[in-house]
Structures are given as structure tokens and as C-alpha cells.
Scaffold this motif. Structure first.
Motif, PDB file in Angstrom:
ATOM      1  N   PHE A 321      32.916 -74.998 -94.496  1.00 41.59           N
ATOM      2  CA  PHE A 321      33.645 -75.403 -93.291  1.00 41.59           C
ATOM      3  C   PHE A 321      34.224 -74.161 -92.637  1.00 41.59           C
ATOM      4  O   PHE A 321      34.731 -73.255 -93.321  1.00 41.59           O
ATOM      5  N   ALA A 322      34.162 -74.100 -91.314  1.00 46.10           N
ATOM      6  CA  ALA A 322      34.744 -72.981 -90.572  1.00 46.10           C
ATOM      7  C   ALA A 322      35.284 -73.480 -89.254  1.00 46.10           C
ATOM      8  O   ALA A 322      34.786 -74.461 -88.686  1.00 46.10           O
ATOM      9  N   MET A 323      36.327 -72.806 -88.781  1.00 51.53           N
ATOM     10  CA  MET A 323      36.877 -73.140 -87.468  1.00 51.53           C
ATOM     11  C   MET A 323      37.487 -71.888 -86.852  1.00 51.53           C
ATOM     12  O   MET A 323      37.884 -70.955 -87.555  1.00 51.53           O
ATOM     13  N   THR A 364      43.418 -68.486 -84.365  1.00 48.73           N
ATOM     14  CA  THR A 364      43.273 -68.931 -85.755  1.00 48.73           C
ATOM     15  C   THR A 364      41.801 -68.952 -86.140  1.00 48.73           C
ATOM     16  O   THR A 364      40.949 -69.371 -85.360  1.00 48.73           O
ATOM     17  N   ALA A 365      41.522 -68.491 -87.359  1.00 45.72           N
ATOM     18  CA  ALA A 365      40.171 -68.583 -87.919  1.00 45.72           C
ATOM     19  C   ALA A 365      40.289 -69.000 -89.380  1.00 45.72           C
ATOM     20  O   ALA A 365      41.139 -68.480 -90.113  1.00 45.72           O
ATOM     21  N   LEU A 366      39.469 -69.945 -89.792  1.00 46.78           N
ATOM     22  CA  LEU A 366      39.475 -70.451 -91.166  1.00 46.78           C
ATOM     23  C   LEU A 366      38.048 -70.537 -91.677  1.00 46.78           C
ATOM     24  O   LEU A 366      37.147 -71.001 -90.970  1.00 46.78           O
ATOM     25  N   GLY A 367      37.844 -70.089 -92.901  1.00 47.60           N
ATOM     26  CA  GLY A 367      36.575 -70.272 -93.581  1.00 47.60           C
ATOM     27  C   GLY A 367      36.822 -70.850 -94.962  1.00 47.60           C
ATOM     28  O   GLY A 367      37.698 -70.367 -95.693  1.00 47.60           O
ATOM     29  N   SER A 368      36.098 -71.903 -95.320  1.00 44.59           N
ATOM     30  CA  SER A 368      36.264 -72.535 -96.629  1.00 44.59           C
ATOM     31  C   SER A 368      34.884 -72.766 -97.230  1.00 44.59           C
ATOM     32  O   SER A 368      34.000 -73.342 -96.583  1.00 44.59           O
ATOM     33  N   SER A 383      39.767 -68.559 -96.769  1.00 47.09           N
ATOM     34  CA  SER A 383      40.274 -67.394 -96.047  1.00 47.09           C
ATOM     35  C   SER A 383      40.791 -67.853 -94.691  1.00 47.09           C
ATOM     36  O   SER A 383      40.090 -68.585 -93.977  1.00 47.09           O
ATOM     37  N   ILE A 384      41.997 -67.417 -94.377  1.00 43.99           N
ATOM     38  CA  ILE A 384      42.619 -67.780 -93.099  1.00 43.99           C
ATOM     39  C   ILE A 384      43.157 -66.519 -92.430  1.00 43.99           C
ATOM     40  O   ILE A 384      43.791 -65.670 -93.080  1.00 43.99           O
ATOM     41  N   PHE A 385      42.895 -66.394 -91.138  1.00 46.05           N
ATOM     42  CA  PHE A 385      43.479 -65.333 -90.322  1.00 46.05           C
ATOM     43  C   PHE A 385      44.200 -65.974 -89.145  1.00 46.05           C
ATOM     44  O   PHE A 385      43.649 -66.851 -88.470  1.00 46.05           O
ATOM     45  N   ILE A 386      45.440 -65.557 -88.921  1.00 43.88           N
ATOM     46  CA  ILE A 386      46.232 -66.067 -87.792  1.00 43.88           C
ATOM     47  C   ILE A 386      46.859 -64.886 -87.070  1.00 43.88           C
ATOM     48  O   ILE A 386      47.516 -64.042 -87.700  1.00 43.88           O
ATOM     49  N   ASN A 387      46.641 -64.822 -85.789  1.00 47.12           N
ATOM     50  CA  ASN A 387      47.344 -63.856 -84.940  1.00 47.12           C
ATOM     51  C   ASN A 387      48.194 -64.637 -83.945  1.00 47.12           C
ATOM     52  O   ASN A 387      47.665 -65.412 -83.140  1.00 47.12           O
TER      53      ASN A 387
END
Length: 923
Positions: A321-323, A364-368, A383-387
Motif C-alpha cells: 500500500f502507498a499513498m 505526506t507519503a506512506l509506504g507499507s 515508512s512515513i514521511f511528513i513535511n
């Protein structure tokens, strides 16, 4: 916005008449006396159309006219198929009863169900079956109530209110320092030096599957706990492949016809890097003092998400899953602030008109990636990245105590926070009796405040002309701050089942585990002050005409020029930044035993041992830890013993009675201990290195009834006793700075919570139902803390002198009354399924700041908020929404309760907002 609304209504009208067929049905569990089978997969073979059954075993699919084969399956169960033909506008029902494959145990169902806990019904069912007290809110409820982030989400839960102007929350009257935040059970770092917890509004609903709120302590949670642990469960893919896109827009209603101000430098996406100047002998600033004007203050949002599953061998499966999303928001509020003495006729500062402009972004970016190796064996990588960024310009018009002049202050602030979270989590079934669960994480935060700009001007007879204030070198200044925080955390536990009974289940479970976290924070700050010589005149938007490279003086004191100095002056080490470094190591071992004494009575008893090492070194505008004579007194080195007890009595299949008791602690935060003076517009704060831990004793009693699927009625009583609580205080000095102290020997909070969720009415047919449902929760509580001025003086060796006006007060931020109410109506027209929800919230009067030196306490008046959320699902692919938020436009008002009269000290109006959203499933 009018064009967007026209397109929205047109799509709604056209799509409502699109002719598709509807396949519905109910799936039952043959091995559970034909009870509804939740989370079964229903897929149209040869297509990407699919869904899962809800908690009642029901499903619904929209398909084009034609002939198809539907496949119905559940992990560990047989797979059934059936062919059917459907016409345009037709509703066809296919019901099935599934049985387990030979040799498959019912424990398989528990694993499968835990993956899809996002509907309101499923989460309530999990709450009913849980031995421990926990509340959850999932994406279905978040969508229905128009919630966009985790901070707003948790305020829909009993006993929780949001801190004004931030992503922090109060739980049962206890603020940020008493709460903890985790992601999938692993700790999250803070994004702000002012706070312990990460801002919950950083987590958009695009990354959230559900949020669990534990207001009672469990020994497998971190011991630094007082109010609640808030655990965000990130999304993980299951079922058929999917790809979705979303877009949103909107605006605040009070933005029309104004020049919206933003600080110069940052771009619209919220990414910006500004380097701290390395000299005070030359002008090396790369942005303007004067703010810019935003061209179109229109909120925008875009997102894309998708996932897919791949079979690996006979048993294995990989789920991906990714967003990614980008969102921006403009807001404006206007108001007043006043600083009073101990009488209503003593006004130290009168900010009679304040304009605050704020532009916020979030990327926001999320990878699972999860790998189901076989039954009971799973690895998950997240993995999550938030700016996130906030660009704020505040303009303050004020008069001093003798009202001799009108003054103007402007502060332009840009905050950029980048959060990176990486997790590896494992669930391993070793045998029928033994399971292992573990997880490791590495998280880090960059929190920067680059180039904060402050100006102070004095208005002249001509209101367009001002003179630079020279009262203090910091009156006109630039400030650079950066924070980096790294955290490594890990957890591991073994679960051993024992005492197998006649029904082939186990009466007891033994949990033995370890948790550890190693956190390091580095903070650096430099302030450049501009010494202006002589009377220099300017307009409020022409400051750059003077404060520039050409007017920087080689020789100090020349009229019409200026020099630059830092907080350390002009000496040889002037460019050495103020710093503090904090280290926190916590290593814990724990155990608990869960035992079913009978079919109705279950108990969990546990204990935890925390070894805590917290230290901080500093070199700031106050002093240095190297010069501190009593440095050892600032180090926390403790071993904490934390027992807990949970009891559950099942009064009937739908009714529970619960009890919980525990002991926990609350650590002071790095910023609260570091003696760094942070200068605000209307006051400054500095840390207290003598702060030490508080001890908390917690008790809860809960009765809950689940009348029907998706319904609940519960009542809870709670109490907390806190030894040596930490409070924000005002130091008795000429500057009246704020600090932190263990302000008294005790504090306590006690209260009652009530929650009701009920389906009020169902009309129409089974194929085309319309439903009216409502939810209500309310909390009433009483809080009190002792205030002991002499205790503070003695425990800080006289460094912090304080004169509390009262000997007792309520806890800061604790509202005695909290109410949340929602009313929803939904209608199924087949291809067109609209829903409307009215959401109301009330937060009662609460203590904002403690009174000092004879001045009264400052309270915030009660506030109401009303939102209207409209949405429509059109076919199986399109969702449209409209929101109207803060309909009542309630003001935020604070007053100081002096002995002679109560006087308003803070009065702001933030306006309402309208939003539109579109979500489309490509497949």
C-alpha cells in the motif's frame, strides 16, 4: 468556487442516473451457528470489482449490466462461486454460508479480522470483546464526521479536547506532558521543542486505518503516561487491488477582499531552506523584512493512494500500500489581547487590534509492505514521511501602560517540520501455545524555524509614518532555530497460552516483554538584533528601505545607521549559537497474566520495571551547564515499579462491567528543563533544570451495553491522583517571564463520562434503506492542584521565585464539561447514496493560566463548534463531499478573574470555512 460547485452539482445529477445493477447479500458462518461472517471477500471474477462484508456479514456491489461470476471467500474457509445475470437498475441478492476447511482453527478468524478494523461496527465489536478498556475511531467514522487529521479525530472521543492553535490534546484535563503518542505501538518523536508529543494534525486520514485511545494504563505501554496513550494504526492493504485519486478545495469565509500576508522566502509547497548568516559585520540575509501578498488564498488538496496483493507460493502473500498527498490551507483571525495587573484598571499592554494570517501546508507519503509468510507469520515494513509548514504573519497594534503612543509590532514566523518514521514489525506463531510479537523503529525529526522576523515601530502623527523602536536591541531582530531529534525504539514479547479447557481454548495467557527507547535531541538557536542609531522613520511596509546592506554601519553610533549583534553581543564568540542537548534512555521489562476465571470473569494483573536515564546539557542565554554548581541535581536516574490491574465481568452477551487501576509517572520535557529563554510577542519562557518526575495513580470503572451492531451505551467514572505535578508558572521578577515547576505536592482529577451511539430510525426496504443515527458523548470532571510558592523556591535553590495568587486551582487546560454530538442521515438510491452529518462540540470554561503576584487566574470561556458534512457515493467509484465548518463562528475569549472585576484579555474570531472534495476509485 462557484465554478467548482457547478461542476460538483452537475456530476451529482448526471451520475445519479447512471444505470448499473446492484448485487447485495449476506454471508454467514456455518461453524458459528450461522452467525454473520465479517470481513469475507466478495469479488467479481475477471474484474477489479470487490468488497468485504461488514460486521453484520452484509455486502453491496455496483456492476454494469451483464453476466458475471461472484467469488466469496474467507481465509481458512472454503471458497464459493455463483454465476448470475443482472440488468440495468436491477438489484440481485446472493446469500451464502461458508464453512471452515478441514483442520483450520478458529484462531485464523482473529488474525484476519484484526486487519480490517476500520468500520464503526467492527471497532465497537472489538471494544466489546476486549478485556482491557480501550476506545477506537476508524476511517469510516472519520469520513462521516468530516475529520481530516488525527488531532480532530481524537476530540470526538469522550474526555478529549484540542489545545487551541495546535495539534495537541487534553485528555481528562491532562495536557501534552501527560500523554503519549505511538504509531503501530512504537513511539513517535516530537516535532516541536515546546512539546513532548508529535502534533497529531500531521497525520492525515489518508495514512490512518484507525486510532486507539487507551485512557487506562497497560504494562505493555510506555510508563510515561497520565492521560492517555494515542496509538495511530497506519493503513495496510488487503483484498482486491485499488488505485484512488482525490482532490479538494475551499476557503475561509472571512478572507474575501483582503490582502493575505505571508512571510517572504518559503514557497507554496512548504519546502524551504535558509542558512544562518555567519557574520555580523556584513548584511547576509536573503529574504525581505516586509511580507508578501498571497495571490489566491484558496485551499487546495491532492492525493493518490493504491495497493495490491500478490500470492507467493501456496500460503504466502505480499500486500503493498502507498499513498502521497499535498494539502494547503489559508486562515485568518482578528482580535485583541490585553495584559492586566492585579486590578481591572491596570493595563500593562493593550493590543487593541491584532491580525493573524496563517498559511499551512502538509505533504505526506506512506509506504507499507507486509509479507504473510503463512498462517500466524507476518512481517510488516512501514515508512512515513511528513513535511509540514506554517507561514504566519502577525500584526499587533498596541498601547503601553501610559498610553503615550500607538505602537505597531509585526512578527513573521515560518515553521517547517519534517518527520521520518521507519518501522519493521513481526508477528510470529511459534506453536499452538506460544506467539512472539516484536517491532523496531528508527525515527527522526527536523524542526526548523528559519528566519523569524520581528519589528517594533512607533506611530507618528501621520498614521502612515512610523519610527523604529530602540527600547531594546531585540525590538528589531531575526531569529534562527533548528532542532533534530533521533529515536531508536524496540519492543518484543512472548505470549504463552496455558490451561486448555474442554472447549479446546485456553483460560490463561502469560505475556513477558521488553521495551526500550533511546532518544537524543539537539537544539540550536541564534538571534540577530539590530541596534538602530537615532530617529529613523519608515512605513510599516517599507522596512527593507532602511534595514539593508547600505545602512549597516562600520562605526557604531552613527545616526541613521544600524549595527548587528547576536544574543551574545559583539564579542568574539557572538556567532556561537545557544544550544541544549537532551538524552533519554528508557529500558523496561514487564509481565502480565490474563486469566478467564469463568465464562463471565476475566482478570489481567501485571507489573513493569522502567530504568530511566534523562540528562540535559546546555549553553544558552541564561548560563551553561558547565558552570552549573549543582548539575547533578538536574539529572533523572530512576527505577520505577509500575503495577496494573484490569478486571472484566461479562454481565451478558451485550453488557460488560470493567475496572482498571495502575501507577505511572510523568517526566519533565527537555524544553521544560533547559534554561533557554524563548522570547514571544507578549511574554517569554525559560526552563527549570531542577524539575523532576511526577507520580500518577489511576483508577477507572466502566459499564457498557451494546444493544445492537454499531450501538453502544456506556458510563465511566475515573480518578487520578498526581504527586508533585508539573505546572507552567510566572516568575516573580521585573520581566514576569514564564517557567515550569513542581508547583505543589498534589493534584487530582475525577469525573464521569457517558457515551451513546444509536440507530434512531430505519426506513425504506432492505435493498434501498434510509437510516437516521446519532451519537452523544459527554464528560464532566473536577480538577484541583495545590500551589505552594515556598516549595518552588526551596526546590530551585531560590532561582525561581513565584508568588501564586491562590493556594489551589484547577488543572491548566482542564474543561469541566465536554460534549460531542452528531446526527447522521443516509439514503440508498442504488447508484446514488447520499449522507448528511451534523457535528456539534462544546468545550466548557477552563483554566488557561495561573494567577501570580495578586493577579487573578486567566480562564477561557466555553466554546461551541458546529459543522455540517455532506457526501454522496455515486456508483462504486466516485465520492463527492461538501463541508461547512465552524458554522456558529464562536469567538475564542479569555478573561482574567481579578478580585475587583473580571476583564477580557484575549478575544479572537476565526471565521467559518467551506470545503469541497472529490474521491475517485480508478479500480
Amino acid at each position: 468556487m462557484k465554478n467548482f460547485l457547478f461542476v460538483f452539482i452537475s456530476l451529482l445529477t448526471v451520475s445519479a442516473f447512471a444505470q448499473k445493477g446492484t448485487l447485495i447479500g449476506t454471508i454467514l458462518d456455518k461453524d458459528m451457528n450461522n452467525e454473520p461472517l465479517a470481513f469475507a471477500d466478495v469479488v467479481i471474477q475477471g474484474t477489479t470489482i470487490g468488497t468485504s462484508t461488514d460486521i453484520d456479514g452484509n455486502y453491496s456491489l455496483q456492476v454494469d449490466p451483464g453476466t458475471y461470476t461472484v467469488s466469496i471467500s474467507f481465509i481458512g474457509y472454503e471458497t464459493l462461486t455463483e454465476s448470475f445475470t443482472i440488468a440495468a437498475g436491477e438489484t440481485k441478492r446472493i446469500d451464502k454460508t461458508l464453512g471452515a476447511n478441514e483442520g483450520v482453527t478458529l484462531e485464523t478468524i482473529e488474525i484476519r479480522g484484526s486487519r480490517k478494523k476500520e468500520s464503526e461496527k467492527a471497532l465497537l465489536d472489538a471494544q466489546r470483546n476486549s478485556v482491557e478498556i480501550v476506545q477506537s475511531i476508524g476511517v469510516q467514522e472519520l469520513s462521516r464526521k468530516g475529520v481530516s487529521d488525527a488531532a480532530s479525530a481524537v476530540t470526538k472521543v469522550t474526555g478529549i479536547s484540542k489545545q487551541e492553535g495546535s495539534g495537541k490534546v487534553f485528555v481528562r484535563g491532562l495536557g501534552d506532558r501527560y500523554n503519549s503518542t505511538t504509531l503501530n505501538g512504537l513511539p513517535l518523536p516530537s516535532d516541536d521543542p515546546e512539546f513532548k508529543n508529535i502534533s497529531l494534525d500531521l497525520f492525515s486520514t489518508g495514512v490512518i486505518q484507525n486510532i486507539g485511545i487507551s485512557k487506562t494504563y497497560k504494562v505493555n505501554s510506555y510508563g510515561d503516561f497520565g492521560g492517555a496513550n494515542i496509538n495511530i494504526v497506519s493503513k495496510i492493504h488487503s483484498g482486491a487491488g485499488s488505485l484512488k485519486i482525490s482532490a479538494s478545495t475551499g476557503s475561509a469565509t472571512n478572507l474575501g477582499g483582503m490582502d493575505f500576508l505571508v512571510s517572504d522566502g518559503p514557497n507554496k509547497l512548504g519546502f524551504y531552506e535558509s542558512k544562518t548568516p555567519k557574520t555580523i559585520k556584513a548584511y547576509r540575509f536573503d529574504t525581505r523584512w516586509d511580507p508578501n501578498t498571497a495571490s489566491t488564498p484558496l485551499n487546495l488538496g491532492f492525493g493518490i493512494s493504491g495497493g495490491k496483493s500478490f500470492d507467493i507460493g501456496e500460503e504466502g502473500k505480499i500486500n503493498f500500500f502507498a499513498m502521497a498527498s499535498q494539502k494547503s490551507d489559508y486562515s485568518y483571525k482578528n482580535g485583541t489581547e490585553r495584559n492586566y495587573g492585579n486590578r481591572s484598571d491596570i493595563i500593562n499592554k493593550d493590543y487593541y487590534n491584532i491580525d493573524k494570517f496563517s498559511y499551512e501546508t502538509k505533504t505526506t507519503a506512506l509506504g507499507s509492505l507486509s509479507y504473510d509468510i503463512r498462517e500466524g507469520q507476518r512481517l510488516t515494513l512501514n515508512s512515513i514521511f511528513i513535511n509540514s509548514s506554517t507561514n504566519t504573519v502577525g500584526e499587533y497594534y498596541w498601547q503601553n501602560e501610559n498610553r503615550s503612543n500607538n505602537l505597531f509590532d509585526r512578527r513573521s514566523v515560518y515553521d517547517q517540520n519534517q518527520v521520518y518514521v521507519n518501522q519493521l514489525i513481526g508477528d510470529n506463531r511459534i506453536s499452538e501455545r506460544l506467539d512472539a510479537k516484536w517491532g523496531v523503529s528508527y525515527s527522526y525529526v527536523y524542526a526548523d524555524q528559519p528566519d523569524r522576523k520581528s519589528n517594533s515601530l512607533i506611530e507618528q502623527d501621520n498614521p502612515e509614518i512610523f519610527k523604529f523602536s530602540t527600547n531594546s536591541p531585540s525590538s528589531n531582530s531575526r531569529y534562527y532555530q533548528d532542532l533534530k531529534e533521533d529515536e531508536i525504539a524496540g519492543r518484543a514479547k512472548l505470549i504463552y497460552k496455558f490451561n486448555k479447557n474442554e472447549e479446546e481454548t485456553f483460560n490463561g495467557k502469560l505475556h513477558i516483554g521488553y521495551q526500550g527507547r533511546i532518544k537524543k535531541r539537539d537544539f540550536r538557536a541564534t538571534q540577530y538584533n539590530f541596534n538602530i542609531y537615532g530617529d529613523v522613520f519608515t512605513g510599516k511596509n517599507t522596512i527593507d528601505d532602511f534595514l539593508n546592506a547600505s545602512n549597516l554601519a562600520d562605526t557604531p553610533g552613527v545616526p541613521g545607521t544600524f549595527t548587528i549583534q547576536t544574543g551574545r553581543g559583539t564579542r568574539s564568540d557572538a556567532l556561537r549559537p545557544y544550544t541544549y542537548e537532551g538524552n533519554l534512555d528508557v529500558h523496561a521489562g514487564y509481565f502480565n497474566v490474563e486469566y478467564n476465571f469463568s465464562e463471565k470473569f476475566t482478570a489481567i494483573i501485571g507489573a513493569r520495571f522502567d530504568k530511566i536515564d534523562q540528562s540535559i546539557t546546555w549553553d544558552t542565554n541564561i548560563n551553561s551547564s558547565d558552570d552549573y554548581e549543582d548539575y547533578d541535581a538536574t539529572i533523572i536516574d530512576e527505577l520505577e515499579f509500575l503495577p496494573s490491574l484490569s478486571l472484566k465481568y461479562t454481565m451478558s452477551e451485550k453488557e460488560n462491567l470493567r475496572f482498571a487501576a495502575s501507577k505511572t509517572y510523568t517526566l519533565p520535557q527537555f524544553k521544560e528543563k533547559a534554561p533557554f529563554k524563548y522570547e514571544g510577542v507578549n511574554g517569554s519562557s525559560l526552563g527549570n533544570p531542577y524539575l523532576y518526575s511526577s507520580t500518577n495513580y489511576n483508577v477507572d470503572i466502566v459499564w457498557e451495553l451494546f444493544p445492537d451492531a454499531g450501538e453502544i451505551f456506556s458510563v465511566a467514572a475515573f480518578g487520578k491522583y498526581i504527586e508533585n505535578p508539573i505546572s507552567k508558572i510566572q516568575i516573580a521578577s521585573a520581566a514576569n517571564d514564564f517557567s515550569y515547576a513542581n508547583a505543589g505536592d498534589y493534584a487530582y482529577t475525577a469525573g464521569i463520562e457517558m457515551e451513546v451511539r444509536k440507530k434512531l430510525m430505519t426506513m425504506g426496504t432492505d435493498e434501498r434503506p434510509s437510516t437516521v443515527s446519532a451519537g452523544l458523548n459527554a464528560t464532566y470532571m473536577y480538577t484541583e492542584q495545590e500551589l505552594n510558592s515556598q516549595k518552588v523556591i526551596d526546590e530551585t535553590n531560590g532561582e525561581k521565585s513565584v508568588l501564586f495568587t491562590d493556594e489551589k486551582a484547577a488543572l491548566q487546560g482542564a474543561a469541566p464539561l465536554l460534549v460531542n454530538f452528531d446526527l447522521s442521515y443516509s439514503k440508498d438510491f442504488g447508484n446514488f447514496r447520499p449522507k448528511a452529518t451534523l457535528v456539534y462540540g462544546y468545550t466548557g470554561r477552563k483554566l488557561f493560566a495561573l494567577g501570580s503576584q495578586g493577579s487573578g487566574n486567566i480562564y477561557q470561556k466555553g466554546m461551541s463548534n458546529l459543522d455540517l458534512i455532506l457526501s454522496a457515493k455515486i456508483g462504486e467509484k466516485l465520492n463527492l463531499g461538501i463541508s461547512y465548518k465552524n458554522i456558529l463562528n464562536t469567538k475564542t475569549v479569555r478573561f482574567q478573574d481579578n478580585s475587583d472585576a473580571a476583564v477580557d484579555v484575549y478575544d479572537y474570531e476565526r471565521g467559518s470555512s467551506v470545503g469541497f472534495s472529490l474521491n475517485y476509485s480508478i479500480f
